[in-house]
Scaffold this motif. Structure first.
Motif, PDB file in Angstrom:
ATOM      1  N   MET A 171       0.837  -1.179   0.000  1.00 26.42           N
ATOM      2  CA  MET A 171       0.000   0.000   0.000  1.00 26.42           C
ATOM      3  C   MET A 171       0.888   1.250   0.000  1.00 26.42           C
ATOM      4  N   THR A 172       0.684   2.119  -0.966  1.00 23.66           N
ATOM      5  CA  THR A 172       1.465   3.353  -1.064  1.00 23.66           C
ATOM      6  C   THR A 172       0.836   4.413  -0.178  1.00 23.66           C
ATOM      7  N   SER A 173       1.686   5.088   0.601  1.00 28.28           N
ATOM      8  CA  SER A 173       1.173   6.104   1.515  1.00 28.28           C
ATOM      9  C   SER A 173       2.036   7.362   1.457  1.00 28.28           C
ATOM     10  N   ARG A 174       1.493   8.424   2.040  1.00 29.66           N
ATOM     11  CA  ARG A 174       2.211   9.682   2.203  1.00 29.66           C
ATOM     12  C   ARG A 174       2.734   9.687   3.635  1.00 29.66           C
ATOM     13  N   GLN A 175       4.048   9.772   3.798  1.00 28.12           N
ATOM     14  CA  GLN A 175       4.625   9.725   5.136  1.00 28.12           C
ATOM     15  C   GLN A 175       5.220  11.064   5.518  1.00 28.12           C
ATOM     16  N   SER A 176       4.983  11.437   6.765  1.00 30.91           N
ATOM     17  CA  SER A 176       5.502  12.681   7.317  1.00 30.91           C
ATOM     18  C   SER A 176       6.627  12.350   8.289  1.00 30.91           C
ATOM     19  N   TYR A 183      15.132   4.330   4.451  1.00 32.56           N
ATOM     20  CA  TYR A 183      14.236   3.358   5.070  1.00 32.56           C
ATOM     21  C   TYR A 183      14.900   1.978   5.068  1.00 32.56           C
ATOM     22  N   PRO A 184      14.445   1.060   5.935  1.00 25.90           N
ATOM     23  CA  PRO A 184      14.977  -0.309   5.891  1.00 25.90           C
ATOM     24  C   PRO A 184      14.644  -0.953   4.538  1.00 25.90           C
ATOM     25  N   ARG A 185      15.647  -1.238   3.763  1.00 26.07           N
ATOM     26  CA  ARG A 185      15.430  -1.668   2.376  1.00 26.07           C
ATOM     27  C   ARG A 185      14.669  -2.977   2.254  1.00 26.07           C
ATOM     28  N   GLU A 186      14.718  -3.813   3.295  1.00 28.43           N
ATOM     29  CA  GLU A 186      14.007  -5.091   3.193  1.00 28.43           C
ATOM     30  C   GLU A 186      12.514  -4.957   3.488  1.00 28.43           C
ATOM     31  N   HIS A 187      12.067  -3.754   3.921  1.00 29.74           N
ATOM     32  CA  HIS A 187      10.660  -3.581   4.300  1.00 29.74           C
ATOM     33  C   HIS A 187       9.908  -2.523   3.498  1.00 29.74           C
ATOM     34  N   PHE A 188      10.591  -1.528   2.958  1.00 26.10           N
ATOM     35  CA  PHE A 188       9.926  -0.403   2.286  1.00 26.10           C
ATOM     36  C   PHE A 188      10.420  -0.276   0.846  1.00 26.10           C
ATOM     37  N   THR A 189       9.557   0.270  -0.004  1.00 29.68           N
ATOM     38  CA  THR A 189       9.935   0.629  -1.364  1.00 29.68           C
ATOM     39  C   THR A 189       9.464   2.050  -1.622  1.00 29.68           C
ATOM     40  N   LEU A 190      10.349   2.884  -2.133  1.00 29.24           N
ATOM     41  CA  LEU A 190       9.985   4.264  -2.459  1.00 29.24           C
ATOM     42  C   LEU A 190       9.834   4.411  -3.961  1.00 29.24           C
ATOM     43  N   GLN A 191       8.808   5.120  -4.345  1.00 32.78           N
ATOM     44  CA  GLN A 191       8.570   5.464  -5.738  1.00 32.78           C
ATOM     45  C   GLN A 191       9.079   6.892  -5.943  1.00 32.78           C
ATOM     46  N   SER A 192       9.223   7.295  -7.189  1.00 35.49           N
ATOM     47  CA  SER A 192       9.654   8.669  -7.441  1.00 35.49           C
ATOM     48  C   SER A 192       8.498   9.627  -7.178  1.00 35.49           C
ATOM     49  N   PRO A 249       5.474  -1.776   4.433  1.00 37.64           N
ATOM     50  CA  PRO A 249       5.568  -3.233   4.566  1.00 37.64           C
ATOM     51  C   PRO A 249       4.201  -3.824   4.910  1.00 37.64           C
ATOM     52  N   ASP A 250       4.050  -5.106   4.646  1.00 34.21           N
ATOM     53  CA  ASP A 250       2.795  -5.792   4.969  1.00 34.21           C
ATOM     54  C   ASP A 250       2.632  -5.999   6.474  1.00 34.21           C
ATOM     55  N   GLU A 251       3.756  -6.086   7.184  1.00 31.84           N
ATOM     56  CA  GLU A 251       3.714  -6.363   8.615  1.00 31.84           C
ATOM     57  C   GLU A 251       3.647  -5.060   9.409  1.00 31.84           C
ATOM     58  N   ALA A 252       2.671  -4.985  10.336  1.00 33.59           N
ATOM     59  CA  ALA A 252       2.604  -3.842  11.251  1.00 33.59           C
ATOM     60  C   ALA A 252       3.828  -3.902  12.166  1.00 33.59           C
ATOM     61  N   GLY A 253       4.235  -2.748  12.654  1.00 32.32           N
ATOM     62  CA  GLY A 253       5.363  -2.737  13.572  1.00 32.32           C
ATOM     63  C   GLY A 253       6.078  -1.408  13.583  1.00 32.32           C
ATOM     64  N   GLU A 254       7.207  -1.389  14.282  1.00 31.99           N
ATOM     65  CA  GLU A 254       8.031  -0.192  14.401  1.00 31.99           C
ATOM     66  C   GLU A 254       9.285  -0.401  13.564  1.00 31.99           C
ATOM     67  N   THR A 288      11.790   6.480  14.729  1.00 32.48           N
ATOM     68  CA  THR A 288      10.970   5.279  14.667  1.00 32.48           C
ATOM     69  C   THR A 288       9.674   5.595  13.948  1.00 32.48           C
ATOM     70  N   LEU A 289       9.351   4.779  12.963  1.00 33.13           N
ATOM     71  CA  LEU A 289       8.139   4.912  12.182  1.00 33.13           C
ATOM     72  C   LEU A 289       7.223   3.747  12.551  1.00 33.13           C
ATOM     73  N   SER A 290       5.993   4.057  12.982  1.00 40.66           N
ATOM     74  CA  SER A 290       5.036   3.020  13.343  1.00 40.66           C
ATOM     75  C   SER A 290       4.099   2.744  12.180  1.00 40.66           C
ATOM     76  N   ILE A 291       4.029   1.493  11.770  1.00 37.52           N
ATOM     77  CA  ILE A 291       3.109   1.057  10.726  1.00 37.52           C
ATOM     78  C   ILE A 291       2.027   0.233  11.391  1.00 37.52           C
ATOM     79  N   GLN A 292       0.789   0.629  11.167  1.00 40.05           N
ATOM     80  CA  GLN A 292      -0.355  -0.029  11.811  1.00 40.05           C
ATOM     81  C   GLN A 292      -0.959  -1.078  10.914  1.00 40.05           C
TER      82      GLN A 292
END
Length: 124
Positions: free
Chosen positions: A1-6, A27-36, A99-104, A120-124
């Protein structure tokens, strides 16, 4: 899921008194992907009072370059704004695949290529 992060970072003495010229995040490369992202999609500002509200805003005319790879971005700026110790710089990046997994998750931020911090970024 693509989101806007602050992301937020408090200005320390190493960059206080200098113009705000860049902000970068990794970002942790194994968990996040950034688009342009296009310059007009970026949101940049400074909270000068510490109340969580942006007091100084900057738009695409202040962005001199925005580069990304799969897990990081680097935004070059021409703001004319002199950073003060205690200011909180805010960047919203609009194209982060969470990432698909919730966490910090830890995200590394760098301000003006001089001040670095891990947040620390929290993903719900």
């Amino acid at each position: 899921m693509t989101s806007r992060q602050s992301l937020r970072m408090t200005v320390g003495e190493s960059v206080a008194g200098s113009e705000w010229t860049s902000i970068a995040a990794e970002y942790p490369r194994e968990h996040f992907t950034l688009q342009s992202a296009q310059h007009e999609e970026l949101s940049l500002g400074v909270d000068t009072t510490g109340d969580g509200t942006v007091n100084e805003s900057f738009d695409e005319s202040n962005v001199s370059g925005a580069n990304n790879n799969a897990y990081s971005f680097n935004i070059g700026l021409d703001t004319g704004y002199e950073l003060q110790q205690g200011d909180v710089v805010v960047v919203e990046y609009p194209a982060v695949d969470n990432p698909d997994e919730a966490g910090e998750y830890e995200v590394d931020l760098t301000l003006n290529d001089e001040q670095s911090a891990t947040g620390t970024l929290s993903i719900q």
